[in-house]
Design a protein around this motif. Structure first.
Motif, PDB file in Angstrom:
ATOM      1  N   THR A  38      11.113  -0.171  12.537  1.00  0.00           N
ATOM      2  CA  THR A  38      10.998   1.067  11.673  1.00  0.00           C
ATOM      3  C   THR A  38      11.903   1.323  10.513  1.00  0.00           C
ATOM      4  N   SER A  39      11.125   2.121   9.654  1.00  0.00           N
ATOM      5  CA  SER A  39      11.720   2.285   8.473  1.00  0.00           C
ATOM      6  C   SER A  39      11.465   3.823   7.786  1.00  0.00           C
ATOM      7  N   ALA A  40      12.120   4.155   6.805  1.00  0.00           N
ATOM      8  CA  ALA A  40      11.538   5.247   6.159  1.00  0.00           C
ATOM      9  C   ALA A  40      11.690   5.134   4.785  1.00  0.00           C
ATOM     10  N   SER A  41      10.965   6.460   4.050  1.00  0.00           N
ATOM     11  CA  SER A  41      11.080   6.013   2.358  1.00  0.00           C
ATOM     12  C   SER A  41      11.933   7.408   2.004  1.00  0.00           C
ATOM     13  N   PRO A  42      12.674   7.208   0.993  1.00  0.00           N
ATOM     14  CA  PRO A  42      13.196   8.230   0.426  1.00  0.00           C
ATOM     15  C   PRO A  42      12.451   9.457  -0.183  1.00  0.00           C
ATOM     16  N   PHE A  43      13.141  10.513  -0.529  1.00  0.00           N
ATOM     17  CA  PHE A  43      12.291  11.483  -0.956  1.00  0.00           C
ATOM     18  C   PHE A  43      11.999  11.851  -2.582  1.00  0.00           C
ATOM     19  N   ALA A  44      10.949  12.469  -2.925  1.00  0.00           N
ATOM     20  CA  ALA A  44      10.941  12.743  -4.401  1.00  0.00           C
ATOM     21  C   ALA A  44      11.912  13.579  -4.789  1.00  0.00           C
ATOM     22  N   ASN A  45      12.233  14.517  -3.867  1.00  0.00           N
ATOM     23  CA  ASN A  45      13.267  15.803  -4.225  1.00  0.00           C
ATOM     24  C   ASN A  45      14.307  15.804  -3.131  1.00  0.00           C
ATOM     25  N   ASN A  46      15.428  15.570  -3.723  1.00  0.00           N
ATOM     26  CA  ASN A  46      16.665  15.679  -3.130  1.00  0.00           C
ATOM     27  C   ASN A  46      16.828  16.929  -1.923  1.00  0.00           C
ATOM     28  N   PHE A  47      16.403  17.859  -2.417  1.00  0.00           N
ATOM     29  CA  PHE A  47      16.886  19.142  -1.776  1.00  0.00           C
ATOM     30  C   PHE A  47      15.458  19.994  -1.168  1.00  0.00           C
ATOM     31  N   ALA A  48      14.430  19.382  -0.925  1.00  0.00           N
ATOM     32  CA  ALA A  48      13.145  20.112  -0.431  1.00  0.00           C
ATOM     33  C   ALA A  48      13.438  20.912   0.810  1.00  0.00           C
ATOM     34  N   TYR A  49      14.196  20.348   1.720  1.00  0.00           N
ATOM     35  CA  TYR A  49      14.401  21.179   2.710  1.00  0.00           C
ATOM     36  C   TYR A  49      15.057  22.358   2.974  1.00  0.00           C
ATOM     37  N   THR A  50      15.780  22.753   1.733  1.00  0.00           N
ATOM     38  CA  THR A  50      16.576  23.976   1.832  1.00  0.00           C
ATOM     39  C   THR A  50      15.693  25.205   1.338  1.00  0.00           C
ATOM     40  N   ALA A  51      15.985  26.076   2.011  1.00  0.00           N
ATOM     41  CA  ALA A  51      15.130  27.382   1.368  1.00  0.00           C
ATOM     42  C   ALA A  51      16.144  27.811   0.137  1.00  0.00           C
ATOM     43  N   GLY A  52      15.842  27.704  -0.909  1.00  0.00           N
ATOM     44  CA  GLY A  52      16.412  27.965  -2.328  1.00  0.00           C
ATOM     45  C   GLY A  52      15.975  29.100  -2.999  1.00  0.00           C
ATOM     46  N   TYR A  53      17.071  29.928  -3.856  1.00  0.00           N
ATOM     47  CA  TYR A  53      16.550  30.861  -4.478  1.00  0.00           C
ATOM     48  C   TYR A  53      16.858  30.629  -5.846  1.00  0.00           C
ATOM     49  N   GLY A  54      15.789  30.975  -6.815  1.00  0.00           N
ATOM     50  CA  GLY A  54      15.998  30.524  -8.151  1.00  0.00           C
ATOM     51  C   GLY A  54      16.484  31.767  -9.054  1.00  0.00           C
ATOM     52  N   GLY A  55      17.005  31.351 -10.255  1.00  0.00           N
ATOM     53  CA  GLY A  55      17.448  32.265 -11.045  1.00  0.00           C
ATOM     54  C   GLY A  55      16.432  32.850 -11.755  1.00  0.00           C
ATOM     55  N   TYR A  81      17.283  -1.590   5.705  1.00  0.00           N
ATOM     56  CA  TYR A  81      17.667  -0.585   4.656  1.00  0.00           C
ATOM     57  C   TYR A  81      17.131   0.660   5.143  1.00  0.00           C
ATOM     58  N   GLY A  82      16.887   0.809   6.450  1.00  0.00           N
ATOM     59  CA  GLY A  82      16.697   2.062   7.013  1.00  0.00           C
ATOM     60  C   GLY A  82      16.013   3.037   6.168  1.00  0.00           C
ATOM     61  N   SER A  83      16.414   4.470   6.120  1.00  0.00           N
ATOM     62  CA  SER A  83      15.654   5.516   5.398  1.00  0.00           C
ATOM     63  C   SER A  83      15.048   5.134   3.953  1.00  0.00           C
ATOM     64  N   GLY A 138       0.617  -1.178  -0.061  1.00  0.00           N
ATOM     65  CA  GLY A 138      -0.021   0.108   0.026  1.00  0.00           C
ATOM     66  C   GLY A 138       0.705   1.263  -0.094  1.00  0.00           C
ATOM     67  N   GLN A 139      -0.008   2.341  -0.529  1.00  0.00           N
ATOM     68  CA  GLN A 139       0.780   3.667  -0.470  1.00  0.00           C
ATOM     69  C   GLN A 139       0.620   4.612   0.759  1.00  0.00           C
ATOM     70  N   ALA A 140       2.031   4.624   1.401  1.00  0.00           N
ATOM     71  CA  ALA A 140       2.139   5.125   2.775  1.00  0.00           C
ATOM     72  C   ALA A 140       2.385   6.703   2.778  1.00  0.00           C
ATOM     73  N   THR A 141       2.317   7.390   1.507  1.00  0.00           N
ATOM     74  CA  THR A 141       2.530   8.920   1.436  1.00  0.00           C
ATOM     75  C   THR A 141       1.719   9.608   0.473  1.00  0.00           C
ATOM     76  N   ILE A 142       1.546  10.883   0.820  1.00  0.00           N
ATOM     77  CA  ILE A 142       0.816  11.512  -0.172  1.00  0.00           C
ATOM     78  C   ILE A 142       1.438  12.204  -1.323  1.00  0.00           C
ATOM     79  N   SER A 143       2.663  12.657  -1.196  1.00  0.00           N
ATOM     80  CA  SER A 143       3.422  13.492  -2.496  1.00  0.00           C
ATOM     81  C   SER A 143       4.755  12.632  -2.610  1.00  0.00           C
ATOM     82  N   GLY A 144       5.095  11.918  -1.541  1.00  0.00           N
ATOM     83  CA  GLY A 144       6.296  11.288  -1.645  1.00  0.00           C
ATOM     84  C   GLY A 144       6.533   9.995  -2.709  1.00  0.00           C
ATOM     85  N   SER A 145       7.795   9.287  -2.551  1.00  0.00           N
ATOM     86  CA  SER A 145       7.958   8.420  -3.560  1.00  0.00           C
ATOM     87  C   SER A 145       7.281   7.175  -3.004  1.00  0.00           C
ATOM     88  N   ILE A 146       6.760   6.233  -3.864  1.00  0.00           N
ATOM     89  CA  ILE A 146       6.266   5.053  -3.386  1.00  0.00           C
ATOM     90  C   ILE A 146       6.997   3.836  -4.167  1.00  0.00           C
TER      91      ILE A 146
END
Lengths: 500, 963
Positions: free
Chosen positions: B614-631, B164-166, B117-125
């Motif tokens: 316990t385990s976790a699933s990887p993110f769909a975006n590698n740098f989603a946590y950073t406050a980024g500044y676009g060009g 396999y942890g995270s 089953g799917q255990a996320t809304i917007s993340g990787s399945i």
């Protein structure tokens, strides 16, 4: 045996070393720039400064400008307008969760956020003496002025007009001066917001004092500071202050008024710089601005037009035939509405698109957005003079007549008092039509309105909320409602403006 | 039915009886023969003990009696000859709790794979895929040869995945590849050939007669001229006053149109798309050096015009043993050329799967062998039809869309035995993939001259994407049996994993005809010629460092205890959450070892297992946590503006899974059952938190939601008949998964288009206005208000309800049966998914007055015409809205594979002195689907049928020979 043992262990160890060497978990994203990386040198500051301007370009024209004109009394919705921007036009259905309100509000606040981060970030940069210091000061001044500009737009749209007697108690918008995602700011008073705007203008004035004004400047100059100051002080009924700031720009002589038809046509069509104190730089194909697309709706295949909004008859008639602006602002076109052609309908042609910015064969309605024009300074000086009292009325009439004559009208004689003020209002109506001033002016003057006769009733959407709409002076929705999203999320964002 | 880890069990035997060369040779033969259907069942059945099955657990292997996690193993023999290019598709229905749904019949397309089953809304399945201990990219399998796979293990519970942890929470799919065995050189050759064809012949669109009549009727009913059927109709009042000669001409036009019967399927689809596969493998070696080497050529044309795949793959696995030191070197490299159709899964006309529906039946594409399209129809005197089908055909002929993939997976695993019970090991490897994607539109053609193409002289787009993943694991393993009763394994590892991804793409214009197909055909752009090219690209990457520990203890073969621990540090989370611990604990208890069961001989195994972790699933975006500044740009100079709000508290979506299972074998191991119950609670699920816009941002992803997946998995197999000449076995696996949103952190629901995330419902719940049928009096469409009243007005915001189910099936599984009689064998395999609903958007386009100029569904013929008509199809003038009417039951049972094989008698082969075994076989893939779904194919990887490339039916015949 022993030998193999050592070799094998060495091999395994090497593999282990190899792996632990690459133990680097601190990675930075490649496609965006992290905050910690963006305030190190004056070059970084320059990039930020460009970002401020680029963002400002995205926060003028388009819905930032035409929404209030649609809400005002100069336009009728065409029969084919498809309910685009219908809510502000109809007033009753205009609610605080309307995308216009939400997007304009969030647009200005994200601009403020950018300025806030820049103001803080610039402080961490140590420039070398010389050009680095001069440049950094310029960038700082730009950030303060941008913040003042956005707060002025916010306070005009989301609060009652500044009245000296009540400004200290009337509620304005939240003052956010430091970046904090989690903050739940409360509404500041109208006075507090205007005081902050004046503080920022003062900062900018000091920092930009050495930046000379020039026609069609695409960066802030000392004249842009003065122009914003004049606009803000006029709102604050600081007649002397507004007049002084406007006169500073006028008397500099940098921006002579256009006084002939050809030049005025070129000014609007080709973005000729003569009267422009500041315009956002626009270049194709990657530096395009928002467009005021509601007025024409050219169908390229037929060469006919399906606009969303059509100027009312009285608005067109308000321009004398000798007025150079009539030909510059309007053009008679053939409309196709619901499959039927209507020749000779006058449309707003102020934003027909600069051919130099076309990205295809036909227009993309692109222009360099003009934020401050010299004509507005004449009108501010005239209005401030007319309202300050008898002593300044003559000078006010002089400025008014200078503008009128330049536009092909005759000079008015001997006006004082209320008639003089009315003449200034009428001129403001004409000169600044469709530039987003009308609704704010009505609000400031505490006037209501009745929409009037359209050019051709068959081309417009009819109804009591359309061409038949009457709005009383100081009606609630002259002041926009606080966006529903923010009211819901931020418990301190209260009370909601009256009537929303 | 599964040959329970037979060959691996054999491997174990092999190590136990190292000295016995004779036996080894035999085992070698058996192991090789394993890959041939019909041979595997011929071996000693006493080996089929459930608890002796070796499970690959990652970082280590164990027998089931030692192991307490939930693992399903799929033998390579189930995958080795299936005529599909992407191995993930072959897993469908093979293991309980593993849901495989293919979104495209394009050869080589990957499937959506969901474990429990799917255990996320917007993340990787996507699960984590590991080949021979090295993590590989998920969803990119078309260049791998499944013929090289020895087995595929599906790790499902926390005991298995916490290691396999995270990266483990979505489950782990472990692949082990074939290895050489010591002994004489063994050669094996396999080839199969066949065809693919569409599974359905009809698209339910109108034929010429129906269409012309429909056009006339629409004209009569609404006055709307939608085609020649009305324009030239004698009933059209506009034609009433025409001179008789003109009337006659009109009748003639209608008559000649009526004689055209174009079936667009004949132009866009292939009725017998060829399939070819050749595979040659060799294995053998000495005690110290063994090898397995295989080369495979795979060519499959798609059922849609111009689509297909061609693959070359090569693998060599080498094992070296030198006293206490051993090394395994695995290399696999492959190259694939994948030819695709355009705009698949979209309503655009250039999607041939849409054009098959849109093309008018009286439109004749070719006149005197020349294609008549909108660009040249004037030369033919114009046409009375829309040329929609012909234009699509022209586009298909004058454009290309190819993806070339180069993929390599290499690793070296070294091992040194300090003592018999302590060894050090290290495994270094990488997974590399490069895609070159080329799209072209020929200059000088109608398609190449479209106004959307700058300069209107064709287009050439070429993109390259490079993916690289490096993994290194080193550690120590201690494994010993003490006093014959305490079996203990303890291991510790350090692992480092790095991924890099970069891509670039250019799109150029002004194509020089002679050079078409290469970048050199592009004319350098300038403002004057208008051929300004587009250049795009991006880069991203991750790093992961981990400490891993595992311990397994087995007491008297009766009580088992498994503990795992993993500490992960990842670049994809902010510093304050960077390191996190994952753990699991599991216990097993074999009741059969108790005295009270000893007397019950009919029970061979009865073992209980339970685990939590316990385990976790990887993110769909590698740098989603950073406050980024676009060009951006201003005045031609670079500019930056805040673009991403970031989140300092950004953290993993943590899954906590409890699992309880039972392993049962009865009646001399003839009936085998593995069943599991699980409760997987995923906390910190990302939800979009709305921000006060005074912050400068609108929303922020925060870890606030809770999703629960709870279910049962049963894997039952049995030998119904088992004697010397005849064996008949059957297997059945089924999984039930109940998915629930438990919390959304403050809010109760939010909508996502036509679906809703609401507390108490599954994540992918449909959310749309309920269809209220057609008013028999007025012919108007009716909709239900939320209060149950009917209305003719439609408001998606105020009327939508969430009572139409979800796109995720409640039940999934597979059924298989195998019969072996002497040298003949037959196997059937069904897969199924039940209790899922999807939008059939194809009907939105083909039953819609807005698209009525294109051909439409024949369901229009039963529309409402006059008061009193009882029908589900409103009058023509009614606006078409999305409603529950478009949601259909997409449950299916599919006859996925049938295989018949004949093994040549050994006596016959003896005379040849060369052949060791030979087999001929025929098989059919995707033969029949039982479903009530109205569209082309119920199976899909998303919520909506949208003119997808349907899965093909493939029938092949082949020969497999061993030398």
């Amino acid at each position: 045996m022993k030998k193999i043992n050592i070799k094998a262990i060495t091999g395994l160890l090497l593999a282990g070393v190899f792996t632990s060497c690459s133990d680097k978990l601190e990675r930075l994203p490649y496609t965006s720039i992290e905050l910690s990386q963006s305030f190190k040198t004056v070059t970084d500051a320059k990039t930020w400064n460009n970002g401020l301007y680029s963002q400002l370009r995205g926060r003028v024209y388009g819905i930032y400008q035409f929404s209030t004109d649609i809400q005002g009394d100069q336009l009728n919705a065409s029969l084919d307008y498809g309910n685009r921007n219908g809510n502000p036009h109809r007033w009753d259905g205009f609610l605080s969760d309307d995308y216009t309100i939400r997007d304009v509000w969030s647009g200005y606040y994200s601009g403020i956020n950018n300025a806030n981060i820049a103001i803080e970030g610039f402080k961490t940069i140590t420039p070398k003496a010389g050009t680095e210091t001069t440049d950094l000061n310029k960038y700082k001044g730009d950030a303060y002025l941008a913040r003042a500009y956005y707060y002025h737009r916010l306070i005009v749209r989301w609060a009652k007009s500044y009245e000296p007697a009540t400004a200290a108690t009337d509620l304005g918008v939240p003052l956010v001066l430091v970046y904090d995602v989690a903050a739940k700011p409360a509404r500041a008073t109208v006075k507090q917001v205007y005081d902050q705007i004046l503080l920022d203008i003062t900062e900018a004035k000091t920092l930009l004092t050495a930046v000379p004004g020039k026609q069609g400047s695409t960066r802030f100059t000392k004249h842009v500071v003065a122009a914003l100051e004049a606009r803000v002080k006029l709102d604050m009924q600081d007649w002397a202050g507004a007049k002084a700031a406007a006169e500073e720009v006028i008397t500099a002589g940098t921006y002579p008024l256009i006084n002939n038809q050809a030049e005025l046509l070129a000014y609007w069509k080709d973005d000729a710089p003569k009267e422009t104190i500041y315009q956002s730089l626009t270049a194709k194909p990657s530096e395009l601005a928002n467009t005021n697309i509601i007025y024409l709706g050219l169908v390229a295949q037929t060469g006919k037009f399906t606009p969303d909004f059509i100027p009312s008859k009285w608005v067109v008639d308000f321009f004398d035939n000798t007025d150079f602006r009539k030909a510059a602002y309007f053009s008679a076109k053939t409309l196709t509405i619901q499959g039927t052609d209507y020749p000779g309908i006058v449309l707003v042609n102020k934003y027909q698109g600069n051919p130099a910015l076309f990205t295809a064969a036909s227009t993309n309605y692109q222009h360099a957005p003009k934020l401050f024009r010299i004509a507005e300074m004449y009108l501010i000086s005239a209005e401030a003079g007319a309202r300050a009292g008898a002593a300044t009325e003559a000078a006010a009439l002089t400025r008014l007549n200078e503008l009128r004559v330049a536009r092909g009208l005759t000079a008015l004689v001997g006006l004082t008092g209320v008639p003089l003020f009315q003449a200034v209002k009428d001129e403001r109506f004409r000169e600044l039509a469709f530039e987003g001033f009308r609704l704010d002016d009505l609000k400031r003057w505490h006037q209501g309105f009745t929409r009037r006769e359209p050019q051709n009733i068959n081309t417009i959407t009819q109804g009591p909320a359309y061409q038949g709409l009457t709005i009383a002076a100081d009606a609630d929705k002259f002041v926009w409602g606080l966006p529903t999203n923010d009211v819901t999320i931020n418990p301190n964002m209260k009370p909601q403006n009256q009537g929303w | 039915m599964y040959a329970w880890g037979l060959d691996i069990s054999l491997l174990l035997l092999e190590t136990r009886h190292k000295a016995n060369h004779m036996k080894q040779a035999l085992l070698l033969w058996l192991a090789v023969a394993m890959s041939i259907p019909g041979v595997s069942q011929q071996t000693d059945t006493t080996l089929k003990k459930i608890l002796e099955e070796v499970v690959i657990t990652g970082y280590n292997t164990a027998t089931r009696k030692e192991y307490t996690g939930a693992v399903s193993t799929i033998q390579g023999s189930k995958l080795n000859k299936i005529p599909m290019a992407s191995f993930d598709q072959m897993l469908q229905g093979r293991a309980p709790g593993l849901y495989v749904a293919s979104g495209s019949g394009q050869p080589g397309a990957p499937a959506k794979v969901v474990i429990r089953g799917q255990a996320t809304i917007s993340g990787s399945i996507a699960p984590l895929y590991v080949i021979d201990g090295i993590a590989v990219e998920s969803g990119v399998f078309m260049t791998m040869n499944p013929g090289d796979f020895e087995s595929v293990s599906i790790l499902k519970d926390a005991n298995a995945t916490a290691l396999y942890g995270s990266r483990g929470a979505n489950g782990v799919i472990l692949i082990t590849t074939k290895r050489g065995k010591a002994g004489a050189l063994s050669l094996s050759f396999n080839t199969q050939h066949g065809i693919s064809q569409p599974t359905r012949s009809s698209f339910n669109v109108m034929n010429t007669e129906e269409r012309l009549q429909f056009e006339e009727e629409v004209g009569l009913e609404t006055g709307r001229p939608i085609g020649p059927g009305w324009i030239f109709s004698a009933l059209n009042p506009a034609n009433a006053a025409l001179p008789p000669a003109e009337k006659q001409r009109y009748a003639g036009i209608l008559d000649s149109l009526g004689n055209i019967h174009t079936n667009w399927k004949d132009y866009f689809l292939r009725e017998s798309a060829p399939f070819h596969e050749y595979e040659l493998s060799a294995s053998g070696g000495t005690e110290n050096i063994r090898f397995y080497s295989a080369a495979n050529y795979y060519k499959q044309e798609g059922i849609a015009l111009r689509s297909g795949i061609e693959r070359y793959s090569f693998r060599t696995n080498l094992d070296v043993t030198s006293k206490r030191f051993s090394a395994a070197i695995n290399t696999a490299i492959g190259y694939t050329n994948n030819k695709l159709i355009e705009s698949e899964n979209g309503p655009a006309v250039i999607n041939p799967m849409a054009s098959v529906y849109y093309g008018l039946p009286y439109e004749q594409p070719y006149v005197n062998g020349q294609l008549v399209h909108s660009g040249n129809k004037a030369r033919f005197g114009g046409t009375y039809d829309t040329r929609e089908g012909s234009d699509a055909l022209e586009r298909s002929q004058n454009s290309t869309y190819n993806v070339n993939q180069l993929k390599g997976t290499l690793n070296t695993a070294l091992k040194y035995n300090f003592t018999d019970y302590l060894y050090a090991s290290t495994n270094l490897g990488f997974d590399y993939r490069e895609n070159v994607e080329v799209r072209t539109i020929k200059p000088g053609t109608y398609s190449g001259g479209q106004s959307s193409i700058p300069g209107r002289q064709g287009m050439h787009a070429e993109g390259m994407a490079r993916y690289f993943q490096f993994t290194a694991v080193s550690g120590l393993t201690y494994s010993r049996t003490l006093h014959d009763v305490h079996q203990l394994t303890v291991a510790g590892f350090y692992e480092f994993n790095r991924t890099k991804y970069s891509s670039m793409q250019l799109t150029g214009y002004g194509i020089t005809p002679g050079l078409a197909g290469t970048i050199s055909s592009i004319t350098p752009g300038s403002a004057l010629n208008g051929f300004i090219p587009k250049v795009e690209g991006g880069r991203t990457g991750t790093a992961l460092a981990s400490w891993i520990a595992l311990a397994r203890y087995l007491f008297k073969d009766k009580y088992s205890l498994n503990v795992t621990f993993r500490r992960d540090g990842s670049s994809t989370v902010p510093e304050n959450n960077r390191w996190h611990n994952f753990y699991s604990i599991g216990a097993g208890y074999d009741l059969k070892k108790e005295s009270f069961l000893a007397s019950h001989e009919w029970i061979n195994t009865l073992r209980l297992r339970s685990s939590y972790g316990t385990s976790a699933s990887p993110f769909a975006n590698n740098f989603a946590y950073t406050a980024g500044y676009g060009g951006s740009r201003y005045d031609g100079s670079p500019a930056i503006i805040p673009s991403a709000v970031g989140n300092e508290d950004y953290n993993w979506e943590y899954s906590k899974t409890f699992n309880a299972g039972v392993d049962i074998a009865l009646l001399d191991n003839r009936i085998r059952l593995i069943a599991d119950w699980y409760n997987k609670r995923t906390e910190g699920v990302f939800v979009d938190k709305q921000l006060s816009q005074t912050s400068g941002f609108n929303s922020q992803k925060i870890n606030a939601g809770v999703i629960r997946n709870r279910g049962i998995e049963v894997d039952l197999s049995g030998d119904i008949i088992r004697n010397e000449n005849l064996t008949w076995s059957a297997g059945f696996n089924v999984a039930y998964n109940q998915n629930r949103v438990i919390s959304l952190g403050g809010v109760n629901e939010f909508t996502q288009g036509a679906s809703i995330i609401r507390v108490g419902l599954p994540v992918n719940t449909h959310y749309i206005v309920k269809w209220g049928g057609v008013d028999p009096q007025t012919g108007k469409a009716r909709y239900y208000n939320r209060d149950g009243s009917l209305t003719t007005s439609y408001n998606v915001v105020s009327q939508s309800v969430a009572t139409f189910g979800t796109i995720d099936p409640l039940y999934t599984g597979g059924i298989t049966s195998r019969l072996t009689w002497k040298n003949f064998s037959a196997e059937v395999f069904f897969s199924f998914a039940q209790d899922l609903w999807r939008y059939n958007s194809e009907e939105y386009y083909t039953l819609n007055p807005q698209f009525i100029f294109s051909n439409q569904s024949s369901k229009w013929l039963s529309r409402w015409r006059k008061a009193g008509d009882i029908t589900d199809q409103p009058q023509v003038s009614e606006v078409r809205n999305f409603t529950s009417r478009d949601i259909q039951d997409a449950s299916y049972v599919r006859l996925r594979n049938v295989q018949l094989a004949y093994r040549l008698p050994a006596d016959l082969l003896k005379h040849t002195q060369l052949l060791r075994s030979a087999m001929i076989y025929v098989q059919g893939q995707n033969l029949y689907t039982f479903t009530s779904w109205g569209g082309f194919d119920p199976e899909d990887n998303n919520s909506t049928a949208y003119f997808e490339y349907p899965a093909a039916r493939t029938i092949t015949a082949g020969v497999s020979i061993q030398f």
